[in-house]
Design a protein around this motif. Structure first.
Motif, PDB file in Angstrom:
ATOM      1  N   ALA A  54     -68.790   7.186  -8.830  1.00 58.19           N
ATOM      2  CA  ALA A  54     -69.273   6.175  -9.772  1.00 58.19           C
ATOM      3  C   ALA A  54     -70.578   5.546  -9.323  1.00 58.19           C
ATOM      4  N   ALA A  55     -70.892   5.661  -8.038  1.00 56.78           N
ATOM      5  CA  ALA A  55     -72.084   5.018  -7.480  1.00 56.78           C
ATOM      6  C   ALA A  55     -73.292   5.946  -7.407  1.00 56.78           C
ATOM      7  N   LEU A  56     -73.129   7.210  -7.780  1.00 55.44           N
ATOM      8  CA  LEU A  56     -74.184   8.198  -7.555  1.00 55.44           C
ATOM      9  C   LEU A  56     -75.493   7.831  -8.232  1.00 55.44           C
ATOM     10  N   CYS A  57     -75.448   7.415  -9.492  1.00 60.39           N
ATOM     11  CA  CYS A  57     -76.688   7.168 -10.234  1.00 60.39           C
ATOM     12  C   CYS A  57     -77.158   5.719 -10.155  1.00 60.39           C
ATOM     13  N   ILE A  58     -76.437   4.894  -9.434  1.00 59.26           N
ATOM     14  CA  ILE A  58     -76.771   3.470  -9.350  1.00 59.26           C
ATOM     15  C   ILE A  58     -77.694   3.229  -8.158  1.00 59.26           C
ATOM     16  N   PRO A  59     -78.794   2.485  -8.361  1.00 63.10           N
ATOM     17  CA  PRO A  59     -79.744   2.228  -7.266  1.00 63.10           C
ATOM     18  C   PRO A  59     -79.095   1.520  -6.087  1.00 63.10           C
ATOM     19  N   GLU A  60     -79.658   1.717  -4.915  1.00 62.17           N
ATOM     20  CA  GLU A  60     -79.093   1.150  -3.693  1.00 62.17           C
ATOM     21  C   GLU A  60     -79.065  -0.366  -3.716  1.00 62.17           C
ATOM     22  N   GLU A  61     -80.050  -1.000  -4.390  1.00 65.53           N
ATOM     23  CA  GLU A  61     -80.068  -2.463  -4.414  1.00 65.53           C
ATOM     24  C   GLU A  61     -78.898  -3.055  -5.195  1.00 65.53           C
ATOM     25  N   TYR A  62     -78.174  -2.214  -5.938  1.00 65.67           N
ATOM     26  CA  TYR A  62     -76.987  -2.662  -6.655  1.00 65.67           C
ATOM     27  C   TYR A  62     -75.739  -2.002  -6.081  1.00 65.67           C
ATOM     28  N   LEU A  98     -77.248  -0.246 -18.535  1.00 69.15           N
ATOM     29  CA  LEU A  98     -77.540  -1.457 -17.768  1.00 69.15           C
ATOM     30  C   LEU A  98     -78.848  -1.314 -16.998  1.00 69.15           C
ATOM     31  N   ILE A  99     -79.048  -0.169 -16.381  1.00 69.52           N
ATOM     32  CA  ILE A  99     -80.272   0.060 -15.606  1.00 69.52           C
ATOM     33  C   ILE A  99     -81.503  -0.023 -16.502  1.00 69.52           C
ATOM     34  N   LEU A 100     -81.399   0.535 -17.695  1.00 72.32           N
ATOM     35  CA  LEU A 100     -82.557   0.609 -18.584  1.00 72.32           C
ATOM     36  C   LEU A 100     -82.830  -0.690 -19.334  1.00 72.32           C
ATOM     37  N   TYR A 101     -81.767  -1.399 -19.756  1.00 73.58           N
ATOM     38  CA  TYR A 101     -81.972  -2.463 -20.736  1.00 73.58           C
ATOM     39  C   TYR A 101     -81.441  -3.841 -20.340  1.00 73.58           C
ATOM     40  N   ALA A 102     -80.597  -3.941 -19.337  1.00 78.43           N
ATOM     41  CA  ALA A 102     -79.995  -5.236 -19.006  1.00 78.43           C
ATOM     42  C   ALA A 102     -80.958  -6.121 -18.222  1.00 78.43           C
ATOM     43  N   ASP A 103     -80.725  -7.434 -18.310  1.00 74.57           N
ATOM     44  CA  ASP A 103     -81.520  -8.356 -17.506  1.00 74.57           C
ATOM     45  C   ASP A 103     -81.042  -8.308 -16.059  1.00 74.57           C
ATOM     46  N   GLU A 104     -81.796  -8.906 -15.170  1.00 77.17           N
ATOM     47  CA  GLU A 104     -81.520  -8.788 -13.738  1.00 77.17           C
ATOM     48  C   GLU A 104     -80.169  -9.383 -13.362  1.00 77.17           C
ATOM     49  N   ASP A 105     -79.805 -10.507 -13.973  1.00 75.05           N
ATOM     50  CA  ASP A 105     -78.517 -11.122 -13.661  1.00 75.05           C
ATOM     51  C   ASP A 105     -77.361 -10.189 -14.001  1.00 75.05           C
ATOM     52  N   ALA A 106     -77.452  -9.529 -15.166  1.00 76.97           N
ATOM     53  CA  ALA A 106     -76.390  -8.605 -15.574  1.00 76.97           C
ATOM     54  C   ALA A 106     -76.336  -7.391 -14.654  1.00 76.97           C
ATOM     55  N   LYS A 107     -77.490  -6.873 -14.290  1.00 77.14           N
ATOM     56  CA  LYS A 107     -77.515  -5.736 -13.360  1.00 77.14           C
ATOM     57  C   LYS A 107     -76.858  -6.103 -12.037  1.00 77.14           C
ATOM     58  N   PRO A 180     -74.979 -11.556 -25.045  1.00 83.87           N
ATOM     59  CA  PRO A 180     -76.224 -10.801 -24.838  1.00 83.87           C
ATOM     60  C   PRO A 180     -76.611 -10.714 -23.365  1.00 83.87           C
ATOM     61  N   ILE A 181     -76.904  -9.469 -22.925  1.00 87.35           N
ATOM     62  CA  ILE A 181     -77.343  -9.275 -21.537  1.00 87.35           C
ATOM     63  C   ILE A 181     -78.621  -8.435 -21.457  1.00 87.35           C
ATOM     64  N   GLY A 182     -79.171  -8.061 -22.611  1.00 88.60           N
ATOM     65  CA  GLY A 182     -80.395  -7.265 -22.603  1.00 88.60           C
ATOM     66  C   GLY A 182     -80.837  -6.963 -24.014  1.00 88.60           C
ATOM     67  N   SER A 183     -82.035  -6.441 -24.142  1.00 89.02           N
ATOM     68  CA  SER A 183     -82.579  -6.113 -25.456  1.00 89.02           C
ATOM     69  C   SER A 183     -83.485  -4.892 -25.348  1.00 89.02           C
ATOM     70  N   GLY A 184     -83.993  -4.467 -26.514  1.00 86.23           N
ATOM     71  CA  GLY A 184     -84.885  -3.314 -26.539  1.00 86.23           C
ATOM     72  C   GLY A 184     -84.186  -1.992 -26.330  1.00 86.23           C
TER      73      GLY A 184
END
Length: 336
Positions: A54-62, A98-107, A180-184
């Protein structure tokens, strides 16, 4: 783009396959698909804790591995071969959104949860009050797209829906609060990412159909010899192999395009993603349908019994060929 797996990717595939061989045989798959949640929770925990799927595509900072969707596709293909019910596809799709569209708090809040094995799903709903079908409806994290807004859904009503393929779970989601946690949100790109990943399940399932057919042809005897020695059947199984390998190439290209877009969502990468996802969905759907049909034909009557796994391959093929659009629809989109 690479045209073959790296040593690390092949090792990942081997590890996932080894774990599934030990903990998810045919009986275990059937128990999992009959369970309340629709998958083996202990197996999912092992896949997340021991392999980190589940963690493979998630950046290390998360708290992720910082790999890519290509590696997620490698794990999904192994799951496809095994036919194991697992919420990796939807969790990866939700993580991508989430990576593409969520705000930093949600990420910062949600991505570490997904990386740790909390299940997630995302569904698109233009009307927030109308129910929609969603894969893995009992996910811990529910995301909903309304217009171009990404929302975290709470207090939604989840009603299970019967499906042709019992290894895939669906539910009808209604009500709930949209937070709401992101837009666009680019709906077409998001659907293309999910469709690209789904082709790896198709390739894995087709590989399973080919393998079980070849194994059966070696031991089933007719007229005093194994049916695998008959030239006509050799040709049919050779054709199955060509379909599987060609589908794998198409899927590989789509997953690389999805990974590139997730890393750098430019217009150029988006165009490649949309095109290659359509190509892969078109070819892999037809290829898996054909291989599944041949699997049934070459096994004979035993293949349509509940006790044999060939019917699971057949159902998986037809379910996935409809889930993200029919093959002919994808071909039509390429001509626009």
């Amino acid at each position: 783009m690479q045209i073959a797996r790296t040593e690390e990717q092949q090792e990942l595939a081997n590890i996932v396959t080894s774990l599934l061989t030990k903990r998810s045989d045919s009986d275990a798959v059937r128990r999992a698909m009959a369970s309340e949640v629709g998958y083996d929770e202990e197996l999912w925990q092992a896949l997340c804790e021991q392999v980190g799927v589940a963690a493979l595509c998630i950046p290390e900072e998360y708290d992720g591995f910082g790999s890519s969707l290509v590696e997620t596709g490698v794990a999904l293909e192994a799951l496809g071969v095994n036919l194991a019910p697992a919420p990796l596809l939807t969790s990866a799709a939700a993580a991508a959104a989430l990576i593409l569209y969520a705000d930093e708090d949600a990420k910062s809040d949600l991505l570490p949860q997904i990386a740790a094995g909390q299940t997630a799903t995302i569904f698109i709903n233009d009307d927030a009050n109308s129910p929609q079908l969603v894969l893995e409806g009992q996910a811990d994290i529910l995301l909903r797209v309304v217009g171009d807004q990404l929302n975290l859904v709470t207090d939604a009503q989840v009603d299970a829906v019967e499906a042709l393929d019992q290894t895939l779970r669906f539910a009808r989601i209604s009500g709930g609060s949209n937070n709401p946690i992101g837009s666009g949100v680019d709906i077409e790109a998001l659907q293309a990412i999910t469709a690209a990943l789904a082709t790896t399940l198709q390739v894995g399932g087709a590989q399973r159909g080919l393998e079980m057919t070849v194994d059966y042809a070696k031991v089933r005897e007719q007229f005093g010899r194994s049916i695998g020695s008959f030239q006509a059947l050799k040709h049919r199984m050779a054709d199955m192999l060509v379909l599987v390998e060609s589908a794998r190439s198409a899927s590989w290209g789509a997953c690389h395009a999805a990974a590139a877009y997730l890393m750098d969502p430019t217009e150029s990468n988006r165009a490649d993603l949309i095109r290659l996802a359509a190509v892969a969905q078109s070819y892999c759907s037809d290829a898996f349908d054909k291989v599944a049909g041949e699997t049934i034909q070459l096994h004979g009557g035993i293949a349509i019994t509940w006790e044999h796994d060939a019917h699971l391959v057949f159902k998986r093929a037809h379910a996935l060929s409809q889930l993200f659009g029919r093959a002919d629809e994808h071909r039509s989109s390429l001509l626009r």
